[in-house]
Write a protein that holds these residues in place. Sequence first.
Motif, PDB file in Angstrom:
ATOM      1  N   GLU A 165      37.820  33.785 -17.287  1.00 30.53           N
ATOM      2  CA  GLU A 165      37.751  34.283 -18.368  1.00 30.53           C
ATOM      3  C   GLU A 165      37.056  33.373 -19.553  1.00 30.53           C
ATOM      4  N   ALA A 166      36.124  32.630 -19.236  1.00 31.76           N
ATOM      5  CA  ALA A 166      35.523  32.074 -19.917  1.00 31.76           C
ATOM      6  C   ALA A 166      34.248  32.552 -20.112  1.00 31.76           C
TER       7      ALA A 166
ATOM      8  N   ASN B 262      44.126  27.399 -28.451  1.00 30.30           N
ATOM      9  CA  ASN B 262      44.177  27.837 -26.765  1.00 30.30           C
ATOM     10  C   ASN B 262      45.367  26.217 -25.944  1.00 30.30           C
TER      11      ASN B 262
ATOM     12  N   TYR C 273      42.699  29.039 -21.051  1.00 32.61           N
ATOM     13  CA  TYR C 273      42.233  29.842 -20.417  1.00 32.61           C
ATOM     14  C   TYR C 273      43.407  31.043 -19.814  1.00 32.61           C
TER      15      TYR C 273
END
Length: 337
Positions: free
Chosen positions: A39-40, A331, A335
Amino acid sequence: MRVLLTGGAGYIGSHTLLQLLQKENEALVFDNFSNSSPEALRRVKQLANRDFAICDGDIRDADSLDEAFRDFRPEAVIHFAGLKAVGESNEKPLEYYGQNVSGTIALLGAMQRHGCARIVFSSSATVYGESKYLPYDEDHPLQPTNPYGRTKYFIEEIIRDWVTSWPAASAVLLRYFNPVGAHPSGRIGEDPQAIPNNLVPYISQVAVGRLAQLSVYGDDYDTRDGTGERDYVHVDDLAAAHLAAVQFSARTRGCEAINIGTGRGATVLEMVRAFEKAADRPVPLRITARRDGDVARSLAATAKAKQLLNWEAQYDIDDMCQSTWHWQSSNPNGYTD
Ligand code: NAD
Ligand code: UFG
């Protein structure tokens, strides 16, 4: 420039990747995702609005490395991949030597086979050990006090020998002080998989309500307020130092170790206050015993980075805490949100 980033999906790697892409470089991320999330990388691609290559591989696997080098033909490598928890390295030293030291040897071998002669390596101020004087300059004796620190020290020596054996080679060993902070977008940041060991991720998880209170490890050190003093450096400043180091490696031969810090220290309580201001909420804490192995003060001499890389830090601890809070509050579960 074509740059291969081992560990490019991790905390420091993802911020460096973004800056490389924003400066029109081509990138390949080589990562086994053992401590990071795809996801990063998805978010970096969005932020940069540019694509890059990804190879899901382990640096100890020569075949995967060969494939990546053959396909991508990098001009330089930035080598972030490795294990980094000091406490865990005491319990699993062979795992640390295997991943960090053997992994680097495999990587250097692949670089040589494929004619890639430039490397920037993630070293650490932990190679210095107990200070003989402060600030630490790059000539300070190297006496790391734990297996993790010794992997960095041994890798530095191995890279030096590799460079000596290959006249075309150049290497920059970046000795990071305490990297913290996040990209100002709040889209990428540090996402520890377990309970954080490090101060700023711990404070930020207390502030967001995931952890109850911070333990301050000792208030009887010989510092302004008795708590440990460190040289915190913003991850975006650190990323910029990597870009400068990759460029430097193109115009030099040989091996240079360079400190990456601000030259200014902040104590634990000063970081807590800065974070409380950034998050506009109190951070509950209690004073506990000292943590084994901690030093009172750690500060970087910064002249060599300025002289060789024309790099100096731009951000202060308020910027570091504000960007960390922006990332953490947007967040709360990293993630996985
Ligand atoms: P990180 O764990 O977020 O990133 C490391 C990345 O390497 C992760 O994406 C992980 O999946 C990958 N990786 C680990 N082992 C691998 C292997 N065998 N093969 C392929 N990929 C592998 O860590 P970070 O904070 O971004 O640190 C990057 C580097 O900087 C590390 O080498 C670390 O030791 C060094 N460093 C970090 C700090 C710090 O405080 N964060 C301080 C000094 C030095
Ligand atoms: N601290 C606390 N409470 C916590 C965590 C930390 O009081 O929950 C204190 C420590 O005692 C120290 C300061 O906050 O005084 C900073 O501690 P960190 O763990 O954030 O950072 P360190 O300087 O101990 O270590 C870091 C990296 C290491 C690296 C070293 C030198 O974690 O990997 O910098 O580069 F080796």
